[in-house]
Motif scaffolding. Structure first.
Motif, PDB file in Angstrom:
ATOM      1  N   SER A   1     -10.239  95.001 -61.146  1.00 52.84           N
ATOM      2  CA  SER A   1      -9.056  94.282 -60.669  1.00 52.84           C
ATOM      3  C   SER A   1      -7.968  95.262 -60.246  1.00 52.84           C
ATOM      4  O   SER A   1      -7.336  95.098 -59.194  1.00 52.84           O
ATOM      5  CB  SER A   1      -8.537  93.348 -61.762  1.00 52.84           C
ATOM      6  N   ALA A   2      -7.768  96.312 -61.039  1.00 54.06           N
ATOM      7  CA  ALA A   2      -6.723  97.293 -60.754  1.00 54.06           C
ATOM      8  C   ALA A   2      -6.991  98.075 -59.477  1.00 54.06           C
ATOM      9  O   ALA A   2      -6.062  98.413 -58.735  1.00 54.06           O
ATOM     10  CB  ALA A   2      -6.578  98.262 -61.935  1.00 54.06           C
ATOM     11  N   VAL A   3      -8.249  98.368 -59.197  1.00 57.59           N
ATOM     12  CA  VAL A   3      -8.565  99.242 -58.077  1.00 57.59           C
ATOM     13  C   VAL A   3      -8.206  98.601 -56.738  1.00 57.59           C
ATOM     14  O   VAL A   3      -7.824  99.290 -55.785  1.00 57.59           O
ATOM     15  CB  VAL A   3     -10.050  99.675 -58.124  1.00 57.59           C
ATOM     16  N   PHE A   4      -8.267  97.289 -56.667  1.00 56.83           N
ATOM     17  CA  PHE A   4      -7.870  96.613 -55.429  1.00 56.83           C
ATOM     18  C   PHE A   4      -6.375  96.804 -55.164  1.00 56.83           C
ATOM     19  O   PHE A   4      -5.957  96.954 -54.008  1.00 56.83           O
ATOM     20  CB  PHE A   4      -8.193  95.121 -55.499  1.00 56.83           C
TER      21      PHE A   4
ATOM     22  N   ASP B   1      -0.493  95.890 -63.706  1.00 52.91           N
ATOM     23  CA  ASP B   1      -0.440  94.432 -63.811  1.00 52.91           C
ATOM     24  C   ASP B   1      -1.765  93.807 -63.385  1.00 52.91           C
ATOM     25  O   ASP B   1      -2.240  92.843 -63.999  1.00 52.91           O
ATOM     26  CB  ASP B   1       0.704  93.887 -62.954  1.00 52.91           C
ATOM     27  N   ALA B   2      -2.387  94.346 -62.343  1.00 50.80           N
ATOM     28  CA  ALA B   2      -3.701  93.858 -61.930  1.00 50.80           C
ATOM     29  C   ALA B   2      -4.738  94.123 -63.023  1.00 50.80           C
ATOM     30  O   ALA B   2      -5.633  93.300 -63.263  1.00 50.80           O
ATOM     31  CB  ALA B   2      -4.124  94.520 -60.620  1.00 50.80           C
ATOM     32  N   PHE B   3      -4.615  95.270 -63.690  1.00 51.95           N
ATOM     33  CA  PHE B   3      -5.487  95.601 -64.825  1.00 51.95           C
ATOM     34  C   PHE B   3      -5.391  94.512 -65.886  1.00 51.95           C
ATOM     35  O   PHE B   3      -6.398  94.041 -66.427  1.00 51.95           O
ATOM     36  CB  PHE B   3      -5.079  96.958 -65.404  1.00 51.95           C
ATOM     37  N   ARG B   4      -4.169  94.085 -66.182  1.00 52.82           N
ATOM     38  CA  ARG B   4      -3.956  93.065 -67.208  1.00 52.82           C
ATOM     39  C   ARG B   4      -4.600  91.735 -66.812  1.00 52.82           C
ATOM     40  O   ARG B   4      -5.135  91.025 -67.665  1.00 52.82           O
ATOM     41  CB  ARG B   4      -2.460  92.914 -67.479  1.00 52.82           C
TER      42      ARG B   4
ATOM     43  N   GLY C   1       1.997  98.010 -52.552  1.00 53.17           N
ATOM     44  CA  GLY C   1       2.608  96.836 -53.152  1.00 53.17           C
ATOM     45  C   GLY C   1       1.672  96.169 -54.135  1.00 53.17           C
ATOM     46  O   GLY C   1       0.445  96.254 -54.013  1.00 53.17           O
ATOM     47  N   ALA C   2       2.255  95.478 -55.101  1.00 48.04           N
ATOM     48  CA  ALA C   2       1.468  94.926 -56.203  1.00 48.04           C
ATOM     49  C   ALA C   2       0.780  93.617 -55.864  1.00 48.04           C
ATOM     50  O   ALA C   2      -0.126  93.181 -56.584  1.00 48.04           O
ATOM     51  CB  ALA C   2       2.372  94.725 -57.418  1.00 48.04           C
TER      52      ALA C   2
ATOM     53  N   ILE D   1       0.883  89.840 -62.214  1.00 38.14           N
ATOM     54  CA  ILE D   1      -0.239  89.459 -63.081  1.00 38.14           C
ATOM     55  C   ILE D   1      -0.812  88.114 -62.636  1.00 38.14           C
ATOM     56  O   ILE D   1      -2.028  87.940 -62.524  1.00 38.14           O
ATOM     57  CB  ILE D   1       0.204  89.403 -64.553  1.00 38.14           C
ATOM     58  N   ALA D   2       0.085  87.154 -62.370  1.00 34.26           N
ATOM     59  CA  ALA D   2      -0.365  85.811 -62.019  1.00 34.26           C
ATOM     60  C   ALA D   2      -1.147  85.796 -60.710  1.00 34.26           C
ATOM     61  O   ALA D   2      -2.158  85.088 -60.587  1.00 34.26           O
ATOM     62  CB  ALA D   2       0.837  84.872 -61.933  1.00 34.26           C
ATOM     63  N   TYR D   3      -0.693  86.569 -59.726  1.00 35.08           N
ATOM     64  CA  TYR D   3      -1.390  86.594 -58.441  1.00 35.08           C
ATOM     65  C   TYR D   3      -2.820  87.104 -58.601  1.00 35.08           C
ATOM     66  O   TYR D   3      -3.770  86.508 -58.085  1.00 35.08           O
ATOM     67  CB  TYR D   3      -0.625  87.464 -57.442  1.00 35.08           C
ATOM     68  N   SER D   4      -2.996  88.207 -59.332  1.00 36.05           N
ATOM     69  CA  SER D   4      -4.349  88.726 -59.526  1.00 36.05           C
ATOM     70  C   SER D   4      -5.190  87.767 -60.355  1.00 36.05           C
ATOM     71  O   SER D   4      -6.407  87.656 -60.146  1.00 36.05           O
ATOM     72  CB  SER D   4      -4.303  90.113 -60.175  1.00 36.05           C
ATOM     73  N   LEU D   5      -4.577  87.052 -61.291  1.00 32.21           N
ATOM     74  CA  LEU D   5      -5.319  86.035 -62.041  1.00 32.21           C
ATOM     75  C   LEU D   5      -5.816  84.930 -61.111  1.00 32.21           C
ATOM     76  O   LEU D   5      -6.939  84.441 -61.254  1.00 32.21           O
ATOM     77  CB  LEU D   5      -4.433  85.432 -63.133  1.00 32.21           C
ATOM     78  N   SER D   6      -4.977  84.553 -60.138  1.00 31.75           N
ATOM     79  CA  SER D   6      -5.398  83.506 -59.200  1.00 31.75           C
ATOM     80  C   SER D   6      -6.563  83.981 -58.339  1.00 31.75           C
ATOM     81  O   SER D   6      -7.470  83.201 -58.020  1.00 31.75           O
ATOM     82  CB  SER D   6      -4.222  83.057 -58.328  1.00 31.75           C
TER      83      SER D   6
END
Length: 312
Positions: free
Chosen positions: A281-284, A255-258, A290-291, A54-59
């Motif tokens: 975000s999720a589609v990437f 998690d990317a969705f979140r 890997g997440a 989650i944190a990585y996609s937020l960054s």
């Protein structure tokens, strides 16, 4: 707009591909004596865990998230990578006498998954407390799956400290007591589940949708390829999924969705736009094995949003 604290598991994922269908290997009348083995065609070890995912996609979305969790003696390289990618790891505790939690995920040809999980250092998460942290500037906490005792502790602390949180019990719903699950949901600002988790939660707690929305501001149920249902007190929207350029691996898409959802929420977006942010975000993540293997710039993100939904 303050910072986000991401509380959850920290893990390595071993992702394996099974070139067939699980359902063809399992005999329904022998389910009580299941003994199967799957010969996989590939394996990749990648960085994972609900909190770093989650944190990585937020960054990537321009946020500066912090992580609260426990990792093992094999975590240092992962920690350095997170630091380089704009994630604050200063509140991650490292247990030198154990390994970082490890997940073994096998995916079949239609993206069904069977997962095994060794908690390792994650078992120490209940020792961590939000009350020991400097929470200045934290506007939102997300409590994602980790040790159930820790999840319950952190939801209680958020309530006591008056901090808004997203409750994402996920895979730990079976291990959470009905009371702890119910209290975690009803104290949240946002509650999120996939379809199966939502039905399991309702059966376990007896909560109805109306009862949940009597306490939380937003209730989200993700439905895979059917998109997501996002409900507020007086509105419900169904958001279609963004279209991937290729489907490689579903691991980490949730998690990317979140992360996208949080970005939209922090911007004060409408329910529909929050869901669209989340879907893009999720589609990437889906397009990579890997997440945390995906990467994009804000301009690339906006372009993908425009391709699927029009102007941002």
């Amino acid at each position: 707009m303050g910072k986000v604290l991401v509380c959850g598991s920290i893990a390595y994922d071993n992702i394996m591909d099974f070139p067939g269908l699980f359902k063809e290997q399992i005999l329904p009348d022998k389910i009580h004596s299941l003994n199967v083995s799957f010969l996989v065609k590939s394996m990749k070890r990648v960085k994972g865990g609900t909190a770093p995912n989650i944190a990585y996609s937020l960054s990537l979305l321009g946020e500066k998230p912090m992580i609260l969790g426990t990792a093992g003696k094999d975590f240092y390289e992962y920690r350095d990578w997170l630091d380089k990618n704009g994630v604050d790891t200063s509140h991650i505790k490292i247990a030198e006498d154990d390994y970082t939690a490890t997940c073994y995920i096998t995916t079949d040809n239609v993206n069904n998954q069977i997962t095994g999980f060794y908690p390792g250092a994650m078992a120490l998460d209940p020792q961590l407390s939000l009350k020991d942290m400097d929470l200045t500037g934290i506007s939102l906490v997300i409590i994602a799956p980790t040790e159930p005792e820790a999840m319950t502790k952190w939801t209680t602390e958020c309530q006591q400290l008056g901090i808004s949180y997203i409750y994402d019990p996920g895979m730990q719903i079976p291990r959470l007591s009905p009371k702890d699950l119910k209290d975690g949901i009803l104290g949240a600002k946002i509650a999120i589940f996939n379809e199966y988790e939502y039905d399991l939660m309702k059966e376990k707690t007896g909560l109805s949708k109306d009862q949940i929305l009597g306490s939380v501001d937003i209730l989200i149920v993700t439905m895979g390829e059917k998109g997501s249902l996002i409900s507020g007190r007086n509105q419900m929207v169904q958001v279609s999924v963004a279209k991937p350029k290729r489907v490689v691996d579903p691991t980490g898409a949730g998690d990317a969705f979140r992360a996208g959802l949080i970005k939209g929420y922090l911007e004060g977006s409408s329910l529909e736009k929050m869901g669209r942010y989340a879907s893009v975000s999720a589609v990437f993540a889906v397009e990579h094995k890997g997440a945390t293997e995906h990467h994009y710039t804000i301009d690339e993100y906006k372009a993908r949003y425009k391709e699927n939904y029009g102007e941002v």
